[in-house]
Each structure stands twice: as C-alpha cells, then as structure tokens.
Enzyme design. Structure first.
Site, short mmCIF file in Angstrom:
data_model
loop_
_atom_site.label_atom_id
_atom_site.label_comp_id
_atom_site.label_asym_id
_atom_site.label_seq_id
_atom_site.Cartn_x
_atom_site.Cartn_y
_atom_site.Cartn_z
N CYS A 76 27.95 25.92 40.83
CA CYS A 76 28.86 27.07 40.76
C CYS A 76 30.26 26.59 41.11
CB CYS A 76 28.40 28.20 41.68
SG CYS A 76 28.54 27.83 43.44
N ALA A 77 31.18 27.51 41.30
CA ALA A 77 32.57 27.13 41.53
C ALA A 77 32.77 26.46 42.88
CB ALA A 77 33.48 28.35 41.41
#
Length: 381
Positions: A76-77
């Site tokens: 994810c980020a």
C-alpha cells in the site's frame, strides 16, 4: 486473530528478489488512480490490484484471485492498509504472506549500490539504482576520495557508503538541473565540505554558489588522477553536460538512455531545444568512441536493468538499437520529441524550483513531490 506468521519485507529485500528474478506475487491495495500511474514491476513479479476499500467487508476477492502456496507481498502507500489486509489473508489460512515495510514511500526511496567496474589506475565506479523511481546516481572512487554524480535527496546513503569504503567525498556533480526528483548534490556537498558542480546555463536562477561545470574543465578524484571530463550536450536542458570518466564510461545524464532519449519540454522550451537535442545525439555523441559504456541518470523500464541490476549499454550498440538515435529525418525527429509525449513528472515545476533553491519544502512535502515514475524519456509511456 493471530498474526504470528506475518512478516515485513524491506525495500532492500524486495529489490534483491527482483534482481535475482525470484517468483513473487504482489497484492497492491492502493486506489486505482495511484496504481495506474506507478507500480512495482520487474523480474518475475506478478501483480494483482484490488483497492483496499474493496477488501474491508470481505477478503474473498483477494482469495479468489491469488492462488494458495505462492509467496505473497501486500503493498500500500505507507504500510498500514497492507498490514490489515495481510492479517486477513493469514486469518483465512494463507501462508507466506508479508507486507512491504514503509509501503511505496519506502520503495521509492531505496537505493541499491551496484559496482559497474574498475578504473584503470585504481578505484572503481559505483551505480546507485533507485529502483522504485528509476533514478541512477554514481560514485567515482579513487585514491581515498570520491565524487558523487546526480545524487538524489537521500544523501545519507552516499555518506554511509563513503564511510564504509573509507573515502572522503570531495566533489558532487549534477549533470543538469533535474525536474523529476530533488537533487541531493548541494546538500551532500555542504555536509562533506565538498565542491558542488552545476552547468552554468542551467544555473541562471539559482540562489546559491556553485562551481561551473563546463566543457574544457577537468575534475580529478584521488591521487591516481581519475579525470572526469565534462562534455556540453544540451537538449534535455540547455545546460545538460555529460561526463567521460576514465576514458571508458559516458555518464549521459538525461540526454541518452538505454531505450530512449531525453525529452526537451520540462522547462517549457521544447521547440527551442529540439535542435540542441539533435546535435548532441547525432553529432556530439556520434563523434565519441563507440566503445564507451553509456551510464544514464535514469531508466524508464525494468527491461533496462541488466545483470545484477546495472543499467548500461555500449554507445555503438545504442546507435543500432535505440529508437531515438535512428530518426534520420529532422522534421520527424522534431515531431517525435515534442508531440504525444508521456505525462510530465509529478510536481516537476516545483521540483525545478526546489533544485534552484527558490523553494524549501519540508521532508514530507518532498516525498509527496517525488511520488510516481521519473518520466524523463521521450519513449516512456
């Protein structure tokens, strides 16, 4: 819920897997727009994309798409969402699940040092591969001294490497004013009490002192006098300057890449600089020895990563294979480098202003400005 088998994979470990061409499945849970702009690629990586919010109610969509028994990395980020999804997968009985430590923000900042080769009078040339961004930096080591070329903003990597090698950084050099990433050259020079070199034609608006990087000058590293010879080669920027190191290596900056050529539009001067770009590539470079090993400041595709992760190519071979070097008609060349170009790099105007010293963003803002691919080449889509 048990998370005893959940492990973190670092950006360094992921880089090694890609370069060693190990099989790995990645579940990317970022939103669709971020995923489509930029993702982890290369080696034998297989990527499945399912947005995080589509997995909140049930992990079933991921279980349906991801075969059991494969090593799986959730991405994810920043890290938090991937931990949650990875925990759900483990709870559902999946094994071999890990998450990317620090998320894509860590991935974009990792640099892998790779030895390019030895220098004839002692010393060596190191390429630092920023695999998540496509940036390439270099360190010339000789006689207890070092020069760093096209340093990225994570200057601690170069400082640590120099300490480990027992060398002192005496020079930092930018081949041009960068627009896709924030340069670490001046910061590194200040920290190391070194000279910072920059092409003067790219420095007309800078707010700091620098040493002019000009054709005809020579930068010596170490007692063995490994000369770094500047060659003026405008086109990507009006000041773009290439370096020949040890008579063997051509550090081409953003003028020439392994699979493309530099775009001339990031300073808003595409039409003005097309002729300069063509002259640099079709005349200046054509007169150089074909045996020179081209070492660019960026790569746009993982296919440009060679053995061990090195990005390089013999100059003579590029004149046979690189599409940007084989457009004989001048008008077709002009069209190719000014029309239908890839999207411009994220926050490129602000990055240019930062590299001039006219903006001073904080650390988190700098990270956000650099998110996404470098997009410095004509043929990168």
């Amino acid at each position: 819920m048990t998370t005893s088998s959940l492990t973190a994979m670092t950006a360094q470990q992921l880089t090694k897997k890609i370069l060693d061409r190990e099989e790995l499945m990645i579940l990317d849970v970022r939103n669709t727009s971020d995923y489509e702009k930029w993702r982890i690629e290369g080696g034998r990586v297989e990527v499945v994309h399912i947005p995080y919010f589509d997995l909140l109610d049930s992990i079933e969509p991921a279980l349906e798409l991801i075969p059991p028994g494969k090593e799986l990395l959730v991405v994810c980020a920043k890290e938090g969402s991937s931990i949650y999804v990875a925990e759900q997968l483990i709870e559902a009985g999946r094994t071999g699940v890990s998450y990317l430590q620090g998320g894509m923000k860590a991935w974009i900042e990792y640099l892998e040092p790779v030895k390019v080769g030895d220098l004839k009078d002692g010393g060596e040339l190191i390429q630092f591969v920023r695999i998540g961004k496509g940036c390439l930096s270099y360190m010339v080591i000789s006689g207890g001294e070092a020069a760093v070329i096209d340093a990225v903003r994570m200057t601690d990597v170069f400082e640590r490497y120099a300490r480990e090698r027992g060398v002192v950084i005496k020079h930092t050099i930018d081949t041009h004013l960068h627009a896709d990433h924030i340069s670490g050259g001046r910061k590194l020079a200040i920290n190391a009490l070194a000279a910072y070199w920059l092409p003067p034609k790219d420095a007309t608006e800078v707010t700091f002192d620098y040493v002019p990087l000009e054709e005809g000058s020579s930068i010596t590293v170490g007692s063995t006098e490994i000369a770094i010879q500047p060659i003026y080669s405008p086109g990507h920027t009006i000041g773009s300057t290439s370096l020949i190191v040890d008579g063997k290596y051509l550090l081409s900056g953003d003028i020439l890449f392994v699979e493309s050529i530099g775009r001339p539009d990031l300073a808003g001067k595409a039409e003005d600089w097309v002729g300069d770009l063509r002259t640099s590539l079709y005349t200046t470079y054509r007169e150089l020895p074909e045996e020179l090993l081209v070492l660019p400041a960026h790569f746009g595709k993982t296919s440009e990563l060679g053995e061990g992760g090195i990005v390089s190519a013999r100059l003579g071979d590029l004149y046979l294979s690189n599409p940007g070097l084989n457009i004989t008609d001048e008008e077709l060349f002009r069209s190719a480098v000014t029309e239908h170009l890839p999207p411009q790099p994220n926050a490129y105007q602000e990055i240019r202003q930062t590299n001039m010293g006219r903006l001073t963003p904080g650390e988190e803002e700098q990270q956000n400005m650099e998110l996404g691919p470098n997009r410095c080449a004509v043929h990168d889509k």
